[in-house]
Scaffold this active site. Structure first.
Site, PDB file in Angstrom:
ATOM      1  N   GLU A   1       0.854  -1.175   0.000  1.00  0.00           N
ATOM      2  CA  GLU A   1       0.000   0.000   0.000  1.00  0.00           C
ATOM      3  C   GLU A   1       0.902   1.242   0.000  1.00  0.00           C
ATOM      4  O   GLU A   1       2.075   1.165   0.372  1.00  0.00           O
ATOM      5  CB  GLU A   1      -0.860  -0.029   1.273  1.00  0.00           C
ATOM      6  CG  GLU A   1      -2.007   0.956   1.319  1.00  0.00           C
ATOM      7  CD  GLU A   1      -2.803   0.833   2.617  1.00  0.00           C
ATOM      8  OE1 GLU A   1      -3.940   1.315   2.646  1.00  0.00           O
ATOM      9  OE2 GLU A   1      -2.279   0.268   3.602  1.00  0.00           O
TER      10      GLU A   1
ATOM     11  N   LYS B   1     -10.558   0.749  -1.697  1.00  0.00           N
ATOM     12  CA  LYS B   1     -10.555   0.180  -0.348  1.00  0.00           C
ATOM     13  C   LYS B   1     -11.887   0.429   0.362  1.00  0.00           C
ATOM     14  O   LYS B   1     -12.338   1.565   0.490  1.00  0.00           O
ATOM     15  CB  LYS B   1      -9.399   0.796   0.450  1.00  0.00           C
ATOM     16  CG  LYS B   1      -9.194   0.194   1.836  1.00  0.00           C
ATOM     17  CD  LYS B   1      -8.004   0.875   2.504  1.00  0.00           C
ATOM     18  CE  LYS B   1      -7.753   0.342   3.900  1.00  0.00           C
ATOM     19  NZ  LYS B   1      -6.627   1.056   4.549  1.00  0.00           N
TER      20      LYS B   1
ATOM     21  N   CYS C   1      -4.985  -3.861   3.185  1.00  0.00           N
ATOM     22  CA  CYS C   1      -4.618  -3.565   4.573  1.00  0.00           C
ATOM     23  C   CYS C   1      -5.732  -3.877   5.583  1.00  0.00           C
ATOM     24  O   CYS C   1      -6.016  -5.039   5.874  1.00  0.00           O
ATOM     25  CB  CYS C   1      -4.149  -2.111   4.674  1.00  0.00           C
ATOM     26  SG  CYS C   1      -3.141  -1.756   6.141  1.00  0.00           S
TER      27      CYS C   1
END
Length: 262
Positions: free
Chosen positions: A40, A110, A147
């Site tokens: 990321e 995300k 993440c």
């Protein structure tokens, strides 16, 4: 299929990070990898300047993505990682991109923003609203997460039910008490409960843990690295997935409805 995990620490300059990504791509391709997974925040990052997220953001047809595609010319390699993209309202999306020499293959915005452990990504970022379609490389179906998503088992389960055999999880996992253990547990759980491979690619540096790893369908960490920049390789096997799912048919034995995005 041979995959590579390129762990590095992003700098505040996108040009430097692009050069690092292209160098890792060339090294991965030279070793026969067909997929390179990057962390990321591969566009620009500075732990002392959180607003850099906003200033450095680029469109998907901006110089970072087009430069990465140009750098892949002549390489039979697909690359994934995350960049920040303006959302049109002064905020940004955290976008997991997948590219090759042919261009942009896929994107995922995300879903779960990191509003935890005294941090608030939602102050600057806009969450996505869709589960990304799977990407297919050499016959392997690959699901995309990012993440903090790894703490939410519903997303990994949805990807597995859609057919994912490998889930890619680029991350900038922040250091803290027990955080390395959280990372390992979550990656292992997502692999084991869905009987698929999970690859976690961590940004390293002064704030983040690194600790990239690939976990196989039985929860075994088949490769892993520490806190420093690294390039590691792993073979993933459809046979391993099939044997695991025959022995441990959790996807067949489940009693709950398919997860849905609200």
């Amino acid at each position: 299929m041979k995959i590579a995990l390129g762990q590095f620490a992003a700098t505040p300059r996108w040009e430097e990070n692009l050069a690092t990504a292209i160098d890792l791509a060339r090294r991965a391709s030279a070793e026969g990898a067909r997929l390179l997974l990057l962390p990321e925040d591969i566009l620009a990052a500075d732990m002392q300047d959180p607003d850099l997220t906003l200033r450095a953001a680029q469109q998907l047809d901006g110089p970072y993505v087009t430069g990465l595609i140009a750098g892949l010319q002549g390489l039979d390699l697909t690359v994934s990682g995350c960049i920040f993209v303006p959302d049109g309202s002064g905020r940004v999306y955290n976008v997991h991109i997948v590219v090759s020499a042919q261009g942009l293959i896929g994107t995922y915005r995300k879903l779960h923003l990191y509003d935890a452990f005294a941090m608030r990504e939602s102050d600057r970022q806009t969450p996505g609203a869709e589960i990304a379609p799977l990407i297919e490389i050499d016959g392997f179906k690959i699901g995309l997460m990012t993440c903090y998503d790894v703490r939410f088992p519903e997303l990994a389960r949805a990807l597995a039910l859609n057919g994912a055999e490998l889930i890619a999880v680029p991350s900038a996992w922040v250091r803290g008490p027990g955080k390395e253990w959280h990372w390992e547990v979550m990656l292992t759980a997502r692999a084991l409960e869905n009987t698929c491979y999970v690859a976690g690619i961590g940004e390293c540096g002064p704030r983040n843990i690194g600790c990239s790893m690939v976990v196989d369908p039985l929860g075994v960490a088949v490769v892993r690295t520490g806190q420093d920049p690294d390039l590691l390789f792993c073979e993933i096997s459809k046979e391993r997935i099939a044997k695991t799912r025959a022995t441990l048919p959790v996807l067949q034995n489940r009693r709950f409805a398919d997860p849905t995005l609200r």
